[in-house]
Enzyme design. Structure first.
Site, PDB file in Angstrom:
ATOM      1  N   TRP A  86      -3.741  -1.614  -1.274  1.00 49.28           N
ATOM      2  CA  TRP A  86      -3.694  -2.822  -2.099  1.00 49.28           C
ATOM      3  C   TRP A  86      -4.117  -3.916  -1.140  1.00 49.28           C
ATOM      4  O   TRP A  86      -3.324  -4.371  -0.319  1.00 49.28           O
ATOM      5  CB  TRP A  86      -2.296  -3.073  -2.650  1.00 49.28           C
ATOM      6  CG  TRP A  86      -2.214  -4.305  -3.476  1.00 49.28           C
ATOM      7  CD1 TRP A  86      -1.811  -5.550  -3.078  1.00 49.28           C
ATOM      8  CD2 TRP A  86      -2.570  -4.441  -4.852  1.00 49.28           C
ATOM      9  NE1 TRP A  86      -1.877  -6.435  -4.103  1.00 49.28           N
ATOM     10  CE2 TRP A  86      -2.344  -5.778  -5.217  1.00 49.28           C
ATOM     11  CE3 TRP A  86      -3.045  -3.570  -5.809  1.00 49.28           C
ATOM     12  CZ2 TRP A  86      -2.591  -6.261  -6.494  1.00 49.28           C
ATOM     13  CZ3 TRP A  86      -3.288  -4.045  -7.091  1.00 49.28           C
ATOM     14  CH2 TRP A  86      -3.068  -5.373  -7.426  1.00 49.28           C
ATOM     15  N   LYS A 131      -2.078  -6.393 -19.770  1.00 45.91           N
ATOM     16  CA  LYS A 131      -1.704  -6.952 -18.468  1.00 45.91           C
ATOM     17  C   LYS A 131      -2.701  -8.025 -18.033  1.00 45.91           C
ATOM     18  O   LYS A 131      -2.347  -8.981 -17.390  1.00 45.91           O
ATOM     19  CB  LYS A 131      -1.655  -5.843 -17.406  1.00 45.91           C
ATOM     20  CG  LYS A 131      -1.159  -6.299 -16.042  1.00 45.91           C
ATOM     21  CD  LYS A 131       0.261  -6.829 -16.119  1.00 45.91           C
ATOM     22  CE  LYS A 131       0.710  -7.497 -14.849  1.00 45.91           C
ATOM     23  NZ  LYS A 131       1.966  -8.217 -15.005  1.00 45.91           N
ATOM     24  N   GLU A 189       9.572 -20.276 -19.287  1.00 47.83           N
ATOM     25  CA  GLU A 189       9.318 -18.910 -18.819  1.00 47.83           C
ATOM     26  C   GLU A 189      10.383 -17.950 -19.344  1.00 47.83           C
ATOM     27  O   GLU A 189      10.070 -16.837 -19.750  1.00 47.83           O
ATOM     28  CB  GLU A 189       9.255 -18.882 -17.298  1.00 47.83           C
ATOM     29  CG  GLU A 189       9.106 -17.504 -16.671  1.00 47.83           C
ATOM     30  CD  GLU A 189       7.838 -16.755 -17.125  1.00 47.83           C
ATOM     31  OE1 GLU A 189       6.954 -17.383 -17.741  1.00 47.83           O
ATOM     32  OE2 GLU A 189       7.769 -15.543 -16.888  1.00 47.83           O
ATOM     33  N   ASN A 220       1.213   0.380   5.935  1.00 51.55           N
ATOM     34  CA  ASN A 220       1.593  -0.478   4.806  1.00 51.55           C
ATOM     35  C   ASN A 220       2.361  -1.646   5.404  1.00 51.55           C
ATOM     36  O   ASN A 220       3.334  -1.464   6.111  1.00 51.55           O
ATOM     37  CB  ASN A 220       2.477   0.275   3.803  1.00 51.55           C
ATOM     38  CG  ASN A 220       3.054  -0.672   2.759  1.00 51.55           C
ATOM     39  OD1 ASN A 220       2.384  -1.622   2.353  1.00 51.55           O
ATOM     40  ND2 ASN A 220       4.302  -0.459   2.365  1.00 51.55           N
ATOM     41  N   GLY A 221       1.912  -2.866   5.133  1.00 50.38           N
ATOM     42  CA  GLY A 221       2.609  -4.050   5.651  1.00 50.38           C
ATOM     43  C   GLY A 221       1.611  -5.125   6.016  1.00 50.38           C
ATOM     44  O   GLY A 221       0.434  -5.051   5.672  1.00 50.38           O
ATOM     45  N   LYS A 227       9.451 -14.619 -21.603  1.00 52.02           N
ATOM     46  CA  LYS A 227       9.891 -13.258 -21.256  1.00 52.02           C
ATOM     47  C   LYS A 227      10.571 -12.605 -22.458  1.00 52.02           C
ATOM     48  O   LYS A 227      10.306 -11.460 -22.798  1.00 52.02           O
ATOM     49  CB  LYS A 227      10.858 -13.302 -20.065  1.00 52.02           C
ATOM     50  CG  LYS A 227      10.195 -13.579 -18.750  1.00 52.02           C
ATOM     51  CD  LYS A 227       9.519 -12.379 -18.166  1.00 52.02           C
ATOM     52  CE  LYS A 227       8.042 -12.271 -18.135  1.00 52.02           C
ATOM     53  NZ  LYS A 227       7.149 -13.347 -18.103  1.00 52.02           N
ATOM     54  N   HIS A 279      14.752 -34.859 -30.897  1.00 48.08           N
ATOM     55  CA  HIS A 279      13.515 -35.253 -31.607  1.00 48.08           C
ATOM     56  C   HIS A 279      13.044 -34.158 -32.537  1.00 48.08           C
ATOM     57  O   HIS A 279      11.845 -34.019 -32.785  1.00 48.08           O
ATOM     58  CB  HIS A 279      12.435 -35.602 -30.570  1.00 48.08           C
ATOM     59  CG  HIS A 279      12.826 -36.730 -29.673  1.00 48.08           C
ATOM     60  ND1 HIS A 279      12.913 -38.041 -30.089  1.00 48.08           N
ATOM     61  CD2 HIS A 279      13.233 -36.729 -28.380  1.00 48.08           C
ATOM     62  CE1 HIS A 279      13.312 -38.805 -29.091  1.00 48.08           C
ATOM     63  NE2 HIS A 279      13.523 -38.041 -28.038  1.00 48.08           N
ATOM     64  N   GLU A 317       8.017 -11.862 -25.378  1.00 46.54           N
ATOM     65  CA  GLU A 317       6.925 -10.901 -25.209  1.00 46.54           C
ATOM     66  C   GLU A 317       7.407  -9.464 -25.068  1.00 46.54           C
ATOM     67  O   GLU A 317       6.623  -8.543 -25.266  1.00 46.54           O
ATOM     68  CB  GLU A 317       6.028 -11.286 -24.038  1.00 46.54           C
ATOM     69  CG  GLU A 317       6.649 -11.241 -22.672  1.00 46.54           C
ATOM     70  CD  GLU A 317       5.621 -11.596 -21.592  1.00 46.54           C
ATOM     71  OE1 GLU A 317       4.440 -11.304 -21.762  1.00 46.54           O
ATOM     72  OE2 GLU A 317       6.032 -12.178 -20.585  1.00 46.54           O
ATOM     73  N   ARG A 326       1.263   1.915  -6.034  1.00 42.50           N
ATOM     74  CA  ARG A 326       1.480   0.963  -4.940  1.00 42.50           C
ATOM     75  C   ARG A 326       0.181   0.288  -4.512  1.00 42.50           C
ATOM     76  O   ARG A 326       0.176  -0.685  -3.758  1.00 42.50           O
ATOM     77  CB  ARG A 326       2.106   1.658  -3.726  1.00 42.50           C
ATOM     78  CG  ARG A 326       3.471   2.253  -3.941  1.00 42.50           C
ATOM     79  CD  ARG A 326       3.983   2.949  -2.679  1.00 42.50           C
ATOM     80  NE  ARG A 326       4.190   1.994  -1.619  1.00 42.50           N
ATOM     81  CZ  ARG A 326       5.324   1.305  -1.452  1.00 42.50           C
ATOM     82  NH1 ARG A 326       6.313   1.462  -2.313  1.00 42.50           N
ATOM     83  NH2 ARG A 326       5.467   0.447  -0.469  1.00 42.50           N
ATOM     84  N   CYS A 338       0.875  -1.175   0.000  1.00 47.08           N
ATOM     85  CA  CYS A 338       0.000   0.000   0.000  1.00 47.08           C
ATOM     86  C   CYS A 338       0.908   1.219   0.000  1.00 47.08           C
ATOM     87  O   CYS A 338       2.127   1.114  -0.012  1.00 47.08           O
ATOM     88  CB  CYS A 338      -0.856   0.019   1.268  1.00 47.08           C
ATOM     89  SG  CYS A 338      -1.883  -1.443   1.469  1.00 47.08           S
TER      90      CYS A 338
HETATM   91  C1  AGP Z   1       3.186 -13.047 -18.602  1.00 52.33           C
HETATM   92  O1  AGP Z   1       4.379 -12.267 -18.712  1.00 52.33           O
HETATM   93  C2  AGP Z   1       2.097 -12.559 -19.551  1.00 52.33           C
HETATM   94  N1  AGP Z   1       1.825 -11.199 -19.280  1.00 52.33           N
HETATM   95  C3  AGP Z   1       0.900 -13.494 -19.617  1.00 52.33           C
HETATM   96  O2  AGP Z   1       1.371 -14.720 -20.108  1.00 52.33           O
HETATM   97  C4  AGP Z   1       0.176 -13.782 -18.289  1.00 52.33           C
HETATM   98  O3  AGP Z   1       0.997 -14.566 -17.460  1.00 52.33           O
HETATM   99  C5  AGP Z   1      -1.105 -14.569 -18.606  1.00 52.33           C
HETATM  100  O4  AGP Z   1      -1.935 -13.743 -19.391  1.00 52.33           O
HETATM  101  C6  AGP Z   1      -1.864 -15.018 -17.348  1.00 52.33           C
HETATM  102  O5  AGP Z   1      -2.275 -13.907 -16.626  1.00 52.33           O
HETATM  103  P1  AGP Z   1      -2.906 -14.159 -15.159  1.00 52.33           P
HETATM  104  O6  AGP Z   1      -1.816 -14.698 -14.299  1.00 52.33           O
HETATM  105  O7  AGP Z   1      -3.381 -12.804 -14.709  1.00 52.33           O
HETATM  106  O8  AGP Z   1      -4.036 -15.132 -15.313  1.00 52.33           O
END
Ligand code: AGP
Length: 609
Positions: free
Chosen positions: A74, A604, A464, A100-101, A468, A487, A471, A28, A2
């Site tokens: 938050w 997001k 992962e 905050n905490g 990263k 394979h 994207e 925050r 927060c």
């Molecule tokens: C991750 O870097 C991406 N932004 C995307 O793959 C994300 O993880 C995915 O859309 C799932 O989102 P969520 O965890 O909010 O469900």
């Protein structure tokens, strides 16, 4: 996470200044907001929702005081509602506090205070602090001493600002494991969680340390430790622009959030008792099915390897958009676990609804009050705070931490949590290698294809790391189980193709209760990945290795090597080995002139199927 702010001004009214301060802390937390000012009495206004809506609804004329406190929330304990918004008051409305905490022992303290006649208006841990201060004031102590005695009782993390109508000329602040700064400006003194809040009014700042209090009145700011000893501290002049300050001095939120990960892990590890309670509520589990998308899916994949290797519970991991085609195999002995940082991903919500009571459901979520938390049978919250960068970083770490604690709780295996507690310091060490990772980024930023390879727990890390890079830098990258190269994918290898190989020291193989003593047995996942590394090297690949600092055999077969503490074995490596890959993706993106916080075509939260 927060945001708190407070001010004691010479002449100006506090309310409009406070509103400006908390608006600068919106990154925050932004699910509720509130302010309180002090004249002869305390006036409070607070509500759930966005700051701008709150500001429009506010009648500032009722706030006459030049002293006040403010907060953006938050939500962690108690959903985003008006009652749970800060500031919180004591029984008589003579003490107001923002915080905050996370207070870990708040339930125990709340029961003690309730038994002494205190009445509570919210579900939050914060309100307990207000009543605890009231308790000590009622014993005849002044505000400073009452706050000090209350702080000594608290377990957990806090940054607080407190005012009282009994002593209407002061503000008291304190911190433990949550940031708090004291700022001095022409208008007066300020307290805040972070620099952006005060930059319009002050640039001379003191950063409080853990277990320190600050008493601010018209004579200035005095800093003490919790034994009451005066602490001499120098003001530092802040050169940052407001925009730089919101990103904590980092160029982008993504980099700031990568560097927040050690603290996020420390915060999330506080949840072990809550997770144990959830596991006890769920009861017997005979089968587990993880369901998620994107980065959350990769966290779920780590969960599969973890649950099957230490709990021996059959565990599936299914991409959420594919789940509805397999949901018919569920039964009441299955626990379906949905991992979603936003709690609003349409594919994941559709999968959750497809379960339709056929199995028990658990959601692991970062956003309190989100849809997934309202529709799953059980909920575990990650403690990553708001993640502004579109690419998931700190929420991934907090998801993994929750998964490991879930395994520890189901299997009653506390040694896992002990291992996890080593990681924040190891993360700091890896973050200190950022210059090496920038140099690797500079070397490979113009490549058109990357392969990421790993076995066992390192396979989800490879997936992962590839995601990263894809994207935020728009370079084609694939994550593969390294045994899969032969394979097909090895046909992609030619001179100069970068291959990121992840090979931490393998975990001891446990056959039954016995740990296999034969060192060769230990080398399975690790030695086989090394063979794969030699195969791609022989075909001209440029290998970027991630492994133990004493792994000479691996090192000599790589072009670049990022080394880790050898005590971090494969089993908990996913929380640590992903960090250089986050940094690699970030720096390649920035070197290519891209904006890692706002990657093209991405959102997001993906609320469409
Ligand atoms: C991750 O870097 C991406 N932004 C995307 O793959 C994300 O993880 C995915 O859309 C799932 O989102 P969520 O965890 O909010 O469900």
């Amino acid at each position: 996470m927060c945001g708190i702010a407070a001010c004691i001004l010479e002449n100006d009214k506090a309310a409009p200044i406070l509103l400006g301060c908390v608006k600068k802390l919106e990154y925050r937390g932004y699910d509720s907001v509130g302010i309180a000012t002090l004249n002869s009495s305390i006036i409070v206004e607070k509500d759930e929702g966005k700051i701008n809506d709150f500001e429009e609804s506010l009648d500032l004329s009722k706030f006459q005081g030049r002293i006040g406190i403010g907060h953006v929330r938050w939500a962690t304990h108690g959903p985003p509602t008006r009652e749970n918004a800060h500031p919180h008051l004591d029984c008589d409305g003579k003490i107001a506090i923002v915080h905050n905490g996370i207070i870990e022992n708040y339930m125990e303290l709340k029961n003690e205070l309730k038994s002494e006649g205190h009445n509570f208006a919210s579900e939050t841990d914060t309100e307990v602090i207000a009543h605890l201060i009231e308790k000590y004031k009622n014993r005849g102590h002044n505000l400073e001493e009452a706050v000090r005695r209350a702080l000594i009782r608290l377990k957990g993390a806090y940054a607080i600002a407190v005012i009282s109508s009994d002593e209407p000329d002061k503000i008291i602040g304190a911190r433990k494991e949550s940031p708090l700064i004291v700022a001095k400006g022409e208008r007066g003194y300020f307290l805040a969680s972070d620099i952006p809040a005060i930059l319009d009014h002050a640039r001379d700042v003191i950063f409080l340390d853990d277990n320190e209090m600050v008493i601010i009145d018209d004579t200035g700011a005095r800093i003490k430790d919790l034994e009451g000893n005066i602490k001499k501290k120098e003001y530092k002049y802040i050169e940052w622009t407001p925009e730089m300050a919101e990103k904590g001095g980092y160029d982008y939120f993504m980099l700031k959030e990568i560097h927040e990960q050690p603290q996020v892990l420390r915060d999330t590890l506080r949840e072990i008792n809550t997770i144990q309670r959830v596991v006890d509520e769920i009861g017997e589990i005979k089968r587990i099915c993880f369901v998620a998308c994107g980065t959350s899916y990769h966290a779920a994949f780590v969960g599969k390897y973890l649950f099957e290797s230490i709990l021996h519970i059959p565990t599936d991991v299914i991409i959420a958009s594919e789940f509805q085609y397999t949901a018919n195999a569920l039964d009441k002995e299955t626990l379906t676990i949905f991992i979603t940082q936003s709690g609003e991903t349409a594919d994941t919500l559709n999968a959750l609804r497809a379960v339709n009571k056929k199995s028990k459901t658990l959601a692991i979520v970062n956003v309190l009050g989100s849809t997934a938390t309202r529709e799953a049978d059980h909920v575990i919250y990650t403690r990553a705070g708001p993640e502004i960068g579109v690419a998931a970083t700190k929420t991934y770490i907090s998801q993994l931490a929750c998964i490991y604690m879930l395994a520890a709780a189901i299997g009653r295996k506390t040694e896992i949590v002990k291992d996890l507690r080593k990681l924040p310091d190891e993360m700091e060490k890896i973050l200190e290698k950022e210059e090496l990772i920038k140099e690797i980024a500079r070397t490979y930023k113009n490549k058109s294809d990357f392969l990421f390879i790993g076995r066992g727990f390192s396979y989800p890390t490879a997936l992962e790391g590839a995601l990263k890079l894809k994207e935020i830098s728009y370079i084609h990258a694939e994550g593969y189980a390294s045994g899969e190269l032969k394979h097909g994918p090895i046909a992609l290898i030619e001179k100069g193709v970068p291959v990121v190989a992840i090979a931490p020291p393998p975990l001891p193989l446990k056959t039954g209760a016995k740990i296999v003593k034969d060192e060769e047995e230990f080398r399975n996942s690790h030695s086989l990945t090394l063979s794969n590394v030699k195969e791609v090297k022989a075909r001209g690949a440029e290998v970027i290795g991630l492994g133990a600092e004493d792994d000479e055999e691996f090192k000599k077969n790589t072009d670049k090597y990022i080394s880790f503490n050898p005590s971090i074995r494969e089993e908990i490596s996913p929380l640590l080995y992903i960090i250089p890959l986050q940094l690699l993706a970030y720096h390649i993106s920035v070197m290519k002139g891209e904006d890692p916080d706002h990657p093209r075509n991405l959102a997001k939260c993906v609320t469409v199927v």
